[in-house]
Design a protein around this motif. Structure first.
Motif, PDB file in Angstrom:
ATOM      1  N   ASN A  14      81.719  51.439  84.411  1.00 20.80           N
ATOM      2  CA  ASN A  14      81.608  50.162  85.126  1.00 20.80           C
ATOM      3  C   ASN A  14      82.597  50.056  86.274  1.00 20.80           C
ATOM      4  N   ILE A  15      83.766  50.634  86.090  1.00 23.10           N
ATOM      5  CA  ILE A  15      84.852  50.434  87.054  1.00 23.10           C
ATOM      6  C   ILE A  15      85.153  51.709  87.831  1.00 23.10           C
ATOM      7  N   GLN A  16      84.306  52.702  87.703  1.00 27.15           N
ATOM      8  CA  GLN A  16      84.603  54.004  88.295  1.00 27.15           C
ATOM      9  C   GLN A  16      84.790  53.930  89.809  1.00 27.15           C
ATOM     10  N   ALA A  17      83.975  53.099  90.460  1.00 23.45           N
ATOM     11  CA  ALA A  17      84.043  53.012  91.922  1.00 23.45           C
ATOM     12  C   ALA A  17      85.377  52.453  92.413  1.00 23.45           C
ATOM     13  N   ASP A  18      86.128  51.774  91.534  1.00 25.19           N
ATOM     14  CA  ASP A  18      87.404  51.199  91.945  1.00 25.19           C
ATOM     15  C   ASP A  18      88.541  52.210  91.911  1.00 25.19           C
ATOM     16  N   PHE A  19      88.249  53.428  91.485  1.00 23.07           N
ATOM     17  CA  PHE A  19      89.310  54.432  91.371  1.00 23.07           C
ATOM     18  C   PHE A  19      89.039  55.642  92.260  1.00 23.07           C
ATOM     19  N   TRP A  24      91.424  56.754  81.268  1.00 23.52           N
ATOM     20  CA  TRP A  24      90.393  57.160  82.232  1.00 23.52           C
ATOM     21  C   TRP A  24      90.688  56.690  83.662  1.00 23.52           C
ATOM     22  N   PRO A  25      91.238  55.512  83.880  1.00 24.65           N
ATOM     23  CA  PRO A  25      91.603  55.178  85.269  1.00 24.65           C
ATOM     24  C   PRO A  25      92.574  56.193  85.883  1.00 24.65           C
ATOM     25  N   HIS A  26      93.548  56.650  85.078  1.00 26.23           N
ATOM     26  CA  HIS A  26      94.480  57.651  85.587  1.00 26.23           C
ATOM     27  C   HIS A  26      93.774  58.977  85.863  1.00 26.23           C
ATOM     28  N   LEU A  27      92.901  59.378  84.946  1.00 27.36           N
ATOM     29  CA  LEU A  27      92.212  60.653  85.128  1.00 27.36           C
ATOM     30  C   LEU A  27      91.278  60.608  86.335  1.00 27.36           C
ATOM     31  N   LEU A  28      90.574  59.515  86.506  1.00 28.95           N
ATOM     32  CA  LEU A  28      89.667  59.404  87.657  1.00 28.95           C
ATOM     33  C   LEU A  28      90.442  59.412  88.963  1.00 28.95           C
ATOM     34  N   THR A  29      91.608  58.757  88.961  1.00 28.94           N
ATOM     35  CA  THR A  29      92.449  58.783  90.158  1.00 28.94           C
ATOM     36  C   THR A  29      92.943  60.195  90.438  1.00 28.94           C
ATOM     37  N   LEU A  30      93.305  60.906  89.387  1.00 23.97           N
ATOM     38  CA  LEU A  30      93.739  62.290  89.559  1.00 23.97           C
ATOM     39  C   LEU A  30      92.619  63.150  90.153  1.00 23.97           C
ATOM     40  N   ILE A  31      91.412  62.995  89.646  1.00 24.11           N
ATOM     41  CA  ILE A  31      90.277  63.782  90.146  1.00 24.11           C
ATOM     42  C   ILE A  31      90.024  63.478  91.619  1.00 24.11           C
TER      43      ILE A  31
END
Length: 1353
Positions: A295-300, A339-346
């Motif tokens: 749901n929040i993936q686009a914000d990261f 997951w917010p941290h991991l998505l930001t890392l990616i």
């Protein structure tokens, strides 16, 4: 006592005099005697006091106060040592305790006074220096000293690091003593975090302290005895890092991570291990649920994540390889993850290190395969999250999501779900994901579904139904039927926005609420609340000084026109928008971010584009050197999203973008954004090509970012089209280079941009890849246009060869180097640069030197070896050149044309010679060249005729400007080229000209213009050529078969398409007869007049105008002289010699001669007609029948064309014959097959109508009183009614055709038929045997016939 005082006084004087001399830094060093005297005085002075604590305090104070050198500290320390050794009451233990207590006293006092780090260092320096010297002289007991120091809960880091640097007490020793104290860790972590936030000039050397701790935590060689200490230090650093991560906010000051510094590290290996450990630590800190991340993936994404978190990851990724990052992901895949941290890392990884994309996709592929095989939903979830995060960074970083999904599941040969088990796992996962999915991803799964294994179709069908339902709930259905609703909704929103702007303008002028707004709030409340207010209350960052909109909203609120909840929601949304601006702050560019806070979105976009330009043009000298190009692209992508108020669109649907060149209807915002992008591309391209090895990666990335916003494509296409087609000659080189770069990248990214439909005017539209359309429509009508298109195509090819390597060129050649571009480039090179026609100047010179280099380059030759400038393409482009505006003079143009024909294209030139001239072209014969010229001229004429219909003003302006282009020059070439036909052997009996005619008729068989249009235009060209070409290519090789083919063409095509009544026009007749006269010198052509009666009839009709041409057809080869006898008789009759009709002539020739007399004279040849009627012979009857057919044909033609000159004469002539021979009427109504040869098809279809009109107008009724009269009338009327009902009409070409059969004329003829029925005799009634004949005439005629039939009974 006095003596002692005097002695001490002397010592004091000696001591202070020595100190002063040292303070003044005298050049001469102290002598050995002076040093001994100083030491003795100090010892005596200290011995006098006999108080060790006071001595220690004074000594350390002097060291701190006077900033003494190490030598002075050593002297004072020796004094203390001497004192302790000479005093029986003191010992090393007392010295140790005194020294430690002094340190602790300074520490406790600093905590109370809250002194700065600098002050604390000053206070502690003297004590530590003394302790160091005492320790070196073994007067300090180290264990006791450590115990005393460690009694303090946690000494300041400044003190600890000072002790460590002087060697008094190492950090390792201190932490070893403190590792069992629980509260110590918290205090130390707090000190580390506070120190990280201190300004760099106030830090005590924190970097060295952190490096030392990191080296203890991650030693190069592991010592088993130090494992507990290693774990303890690891815990300290981990706690500090996590505390720092937890306190990160958008408004936090940038801080440095407590990890080792690369610059001070002795080895990179232990640094890499620490960085990897920290990344894993951050990724597993405060784990979240994976499903909620969708749901929040686009914000990261990179542009939206916390800048400080991104900065932290960038620091940690600095020493890691892509494979090491993937290994870390494998480590944490089975652990709870934040997951917010991991998505930001990616996002940070793929943006800052684009090469990591492939490694990540490989990891995702393996993770996904394992998850599907083991039915592990967690692994499948992780794989999808990682893949989507990579795809979300834009096509300049990775492939779109739909391409990835198709690659994983779309192809049965490589799909990961080829079994029922794996497919079921995938469908179950996607189904569970539907509530969290975005509309874009749902559409991808529907429009590009996965490969379906056997017996699994139902699973996919159920998912698609669920996804469509979800899309409908989100008000974003995939059905194409909703496009119209969306379009209407867009128009409503646009109109509402206009209403808001009008209201604001009125309010700004009067400072009063406009009456229209007040009325809408009362009488149109649904509109006011549902449309006007949402448009007015659009969230935005509110300015500090209220603008017009704020004041307008405030006044509406005061008079209670805005609902309270709506206003509250508006203010909340505005604050969120303001926070978004603050969230865009990047630590590397703080000044720019502060500047951006006072900019509107368009200015922010322009600002970031300027940063990109500085980054590319200045390189390391740029202020923004710390930001890499992919990072800037991610920021630009986000800025575009804000400006355009839309998300990046990676939907699999790429609709054709339709642009109307003359009425584009573009958004002003879109135009401004496109101009910004084009200006940036122009500046970047200009700079890049000033270097020897240009790096053009920015081009692909920037255009890819723009391509992700489909709403921008229309403005981009329109702008480029306008620039290239209308203002090209005014553009500078850097503008042309920028446009070329943009077009090149659009071709490379054709999947992203799709196709365009360019509506040039109301009647012409073109669809295809936009850049291809530009090349295909490139104008070469004038010198300016040709020079611009050559500069543009040169710049484009330069971009292509610079952007793409050999492998990319091979795979993308069809997209980036279309045939239209190559043809245009070759055409212009040969035309504008004479040096390209030979090798005298292999490098070229002047304005087009770069063009010449590209034209001769190996790359261009290899790419275009399968694409040649064909003769047809050359003729087509040369046709559009306007001679009045050509860069070449008449003689230069003729020279150029001759070179192209005879040295470039014709096969008469040897292959080796052709290669020597540098020519790249097809090889064709003279006959093929003539065909191409003929086809091009014909197509050009037909297109102009088609455009003769009502068109837009732009087309008329273009026609007036270009005129007929180079048609005259090409006609000259064709006239010259047809002489080559005589040297070629014919492959068939059909002449070349007739083959071209047949080909043209077949090509345009479905054309709306019809056969007649093609024939007219073809004959216009043919009549400019030698007339004998209609019958043969070579008069010396003419045979009867060739003449027969020509006769067939006349009978089957020309007769039905070119006849004016019963004959050809004079120009056509003269051309055809002239061709026969040319051929008559070598063979007998008399058979043509017999086999093609329409030609003989036309010759007789036009005899007064072409007697010499007709006479030239009579030669010694003539065998059948029947036609010539009729010609001679007619000539003499016209001269006034009344002679009998030649007996040797055929009936239809005599009829044609009489028909000619009727047309050329002012009276009817009644005597001649009466003589023919009186004989009653069959041949004479045939003459009269054919004569009537010809006259009726002429009447029909005059009716169609509106000629009234000889109508009465013709009607009287035909009526005179029918009155003399009433029995001739049935022969005319039902003609024989032979009689149909003499008139055209359209005339034959209307002959009954013409004859009925004639009978209706004749006053006499004798013609219809024969027993077949009524049958003839009813038969003709039935055919007319049937033709009227079927809507048949005669198709003409030269003018707009009205309905031939009007309802009024049908009614008049119906009255005439009913009258004839009423006056008919019983015998005439009985001649009508078929009821169908009556039914064809309609119900009113049937009723009249029944009534008349009942009367006879």
């Amino acid at each position: 006592m006095d003596t002692t005082a005097n002695t001490l006084s002397g010592c004091d004087e000696n001591f202070f005099s020595l100190i002063e001399s040292h303070k003044r830094q005298q050049t001469a060093d102290l002598s050995e005697g002076s040093r001994a005297m100083l030491k003795e005085a100090v010892i005596q002075l200290i011995s006098y006091h006999q108080d060790l604590d006071q001595v220690f305090n004074e000594t350390t104070s002097m060291l701190s106060k006077e900033n003494c050198l190490d030598s002075s500290a050593s002297v004072l320390s020796s004094t203390i040592q001497g004192f302790t050794s000479s005093s029986p009451t003191t010992s090393d233990l007392h010295t140790t305790e005194t020294c430690a207590n002094r340190i602790l006293e300074v520490v406790r006092r600093s905590k109370t006074e809250q002194c700065s780090s600098h002050t604390l260092r000053d206070k502690i320096t003297g004590v530590v220096t003394v302790a160091k010297n005492l320790m070196e002289s073994h007067n300090l007991q180290r264990p006791r000293f450590y115990n005393l120091i460690c009694k303090e809960s946690c000494i300041p880091l400044e003190v600890l690091w000072t002790l460590h640097e002087t060697g008094v007490m190492t950090v390792e020793a201190y932490l070893t003593y403190k590792q069992n104290e629980a509260c110590f860790v918290n205090e130390l972590v707090q000190q580390i975090c506070v120190s990280l936030e201190v300004k760099p000039d106030e830090k005590f050397g924190l970097e060295g302290f952190i490096n030392y701790l990191s080296q203890l935590a991650f030693p190069e060689k592991c010592n088993i005895d130090k494992v507990p200490l290693k774990k303890f230090i690891n815990g300290i650093l981990d706690s500090a890092i996590l505390k720092l991560v937890d306190t990160l906010t958008p408004n936090s000051n940038p801080v440095r991570l407590p990890v080792a510094s690369l610059q001070q590290a002795s080895s990179i290996d232990w640094v890499r291990r620490q960085y990897s450990h920290v990344i894993v630590l951050v990724l597993t800190h405060r784990p979240t649920k994976a499903i909620s991340a969708f749901n929040i993936q686009a914000d990261f994404t990179y542009a939206r994540s916390s800048p400080l978190l991104i900065s932290m990851f960038k620091q940690l990724l600095l020493v890691l390889d892509n494979e090491e990052v993937v290994d870390m992901l494998r480590q944490v895949q089975d652990r709870p993850i934040n997951w917010p941290h991991l998505l930001t890392l990616i996002s940070t990884l793929v943006v800052c290190l684009p090469a990591a994309t492939d490694c990540l996709f490989e990891f995702v592929h393996s993770l996904l395969g394992t998850g599907l095989d083991k039915s592990d939903t967690d692994q499948v979830t992780a794989a999808f999250l990682l893949a989507r995060q990579v795809c979300m960074e834009g096509t300049h970083v990775a492939m779109p999501y739909q391409d990835w999904f198709q690659r994983m599941f779309g192809d049965g040969s490589r799909s990961l779900t080829t079994t029922r088990k794996t497919f079921t796992v995938l469908m179950r996962f996607l189904t569970d994901l539907v509530p969290y999915e975005s509309t874009t991803h749902l559409k991808v799964h529907i429009l590009r579904p996965p490969f379906v294994p056997p017996k699994c179709r139902e699973l996919l069908t159920d998912y698609i139904m669920l996804a469509k339902t979800r899309l409908a709930d989100l008000k974003d259905p995939i059905d194409l039927t909703c496009d119209r609703q969306e379009e209407d909704k867009g128009k409503i929103l646009e109109q509402t926005e206009k209403d808001v702007q009008l209201a604001l303008s009125a309010f700004e002028g009067t400072n009063k609420i406009p009456s229209s707004v007040m009325e809408a709030s009362i009488f149109r409340k649904p509109y006011f609340i549902g449309r006007f207010m949402p448009a007015l209350l659009k969230p935005r960052p509110l300015p500090d000084i209220p603008d017009v909109r704020m004041r307008f909203i405030d006044m509406l609120k005061r008079i209670e026109k805005i609902p309270v909840n709506m206003y509250s929601a508006y203010m909340t949304a505005c604050r969120q928008e303001a926070n978004k601006l603050l969230q865009d702050v990047f630590p590397e560019d703080e000044e720019d971010d502060i500047t951006e806070m006072v900019m509107d979105p368009l200015e922010q976009l322009d600002h970031r584009l300027d940063q990109l330009i500085d980054k590319v043009t200045l390189g390391p000298a740029s202020q923004h050197h710390s930001l890499k190009e992919p990072e800037l692209m991610a920021i630009l992508r986000e800025k575009l999203s804000v400006v355009l108020n839309e998300e990046c669109n990676q939907s699999p649907l790429r609709d054709v973008v339709t642009i109307n060149i003359h009425s584009p209807h573009l958004s002003l915002t879109h135009v401004k954004v496109v101009d910004m992008l084009l200006n940036a591309v122009c500046r970047l391209t200009s700079h890049s090509f000033q270097t020897d090895q240009p790096d053009l990666n920015w081009g692909t990335q920037l255009v890819s970012v723009a391509g992700e916003f489909p709403t921008l494509h229309k403005a981009l296409y329109t702008r480029i089209w306008k620039l290239t087609m209308e203002t090209g000659s005014k553009l500078e080189d850097h503008h042309i280079g920028g446009i070329a770069m943009m077009m090149c990248q659009m071709c490379v990214l054709s999947d992203l941009f799709g196709e365009a439909c360019v509506q040039i005017c109301g009647t012409v539209s073109l669809t295809g890849v936009f850049s291809h359309l530009v090349w295909s429509q490139g104008s070469v009508w004038s010198a300016d246009c040709m020079q611009f298109m050559l500069r543009l195509s040169t710049a484009y090819l330069q971009c292509v060869f610079s952007c793409l390597d050999g492998t990319q060129l091979v795979s993308l050649k069809e997209n980036v180097i279309p045939r239209s571009l190559v043809s245009l480039f070759m055409f212009l090179c040969c035309r504008l640069m004479p040096e390209t026609r030979n090798h005298h100047n292999p490098r070229g010179s002047g304005e087009f030197r770069l063009t010449h280099i590209i034209y001769r380059s190996k790359k261009f030759t290899e790419c275009c070896q399968d694409i040649q400038l064909s003769f047809k393409d050359w003729v087509t482009m040369e046709m559009t050149v306007c001679p009045n505006f050509d860069i070449l003079s008449f003689y230069e143009r003729r020279e150029y044309h001759c070179w192209c024909i005879y040295q470039k294209f014709l096969v008469t030139i040897a292959k080796c010679e052709r290669m020597d001239t540098g020519s790249r072209s097809e090889q064709l014969s003279g006959r093929e060249a003539c065909s191409v010229l003929m086809e091009s001229l014909l197509s050009h004429n037909i297109s102009r005729v088609r455009e003769a219909t009502p068109t837009c003003g732009q087309c008329e302006l273009r026609d007036r400007r270009t005129g007929y282009g180079g048609q005259a020059d090409l006609m000259y070439l064709l006239q010259e080229m047809v002489t080559l036909l005589s040297g070629n052997e014919q492959n068939s009996d059909s002449p070349w000209l007739l083959q071209e005619l047949t080909k043209s008729l077949q090509q345009h068989s479905n054309d709306s213009l019809g056969t007649e249009a093609v024939l007219h235009q073809f004959l216009r060209i043919a009549m400019c050529l030698p007339a004998h070409l209609f019958y043969c290519d070579n008069v010396h090789k003419l045979n009867n078969a060739g003449l027969s083919v020509s006769c067939d063409v006349i009978n089957n095509y020309l007769k039905h398409g070119l006849c004016s009544g019963g004959h050809f026009p004079l120009s056509v007749t003269q051309f055809l007869i002239k061709g026969l006269s040319d051929c008559a010198q070598y063979t007998d052509v008399s058979q043509v007049f017999i086999q093609a009666p329409i030609l003989a009839i036309s010759a007789l009709v036009h005899l007064p105008h072409i007697p010499g041409v007709i006479k030239a057809t009579q030669t010694d080869h003539t065998q059948d002289i029947s036609f010539l006898l009729v010609v001679e008789w007619l000539q003499r009759y016209l001269d006034g010699q009344r002679e009998p009709i030649p007996e040797e002539s055929t009936s239809w020739m005599i009829a044609a001669a009489i028909y000619s007399l009727t047309l050329t004279s002012e009276e009817i040849p009644q005597d001649l007609l009466r003589d023919i009627c009186s004989t009653g012979e069959d041949s004479r009857v045939e003459i009269l029948a054919v004569y009537c057919h010809l006259v009726l044909a002429e009447l029909m033609n005059t009716h169609l064309c509106g000629y009234e000159g000889k109508v009465e004469l013709l009607q009287e002539s035909c009526g005179h014959v029918l009155q003399l021979c009433p029995w001739l009427l049935p022969m005319i109504v039902q003609p024989t097959t032979d009689q149909l040869l003499y008139t055209s098809g359209p005339v034959q279809r209307l002959e009954h109508f013409t004859l009925l009109r004639l009978l209706c107008k004749l006053e006499t009724t004798d013609i219809l009183e024969t027993h077949h009269g009524l049958v003839c009338v009813i038969t003709m009327f039935g055919n007319v009614v049937q033709m009227f009902d079927q809507g048949q009409e005669l198709q003409r070409f030269a003018f707009e055709t009205p309905k031939v059969l009007s309802i009024q004329e049908i009614l008049e003829l119906a009255e005439f038929v009913k009258k004839r029925i009423k006056l008919s005799t019983e015998e005439q009634i009985n001649q009508i045997k078929s009821k169908d004949t009556i039914k064809m005439c309609g119900p009113d005629i049937s009723l009249a016939f029944k009534q008349r039939l009942s009367m006879t009974r």
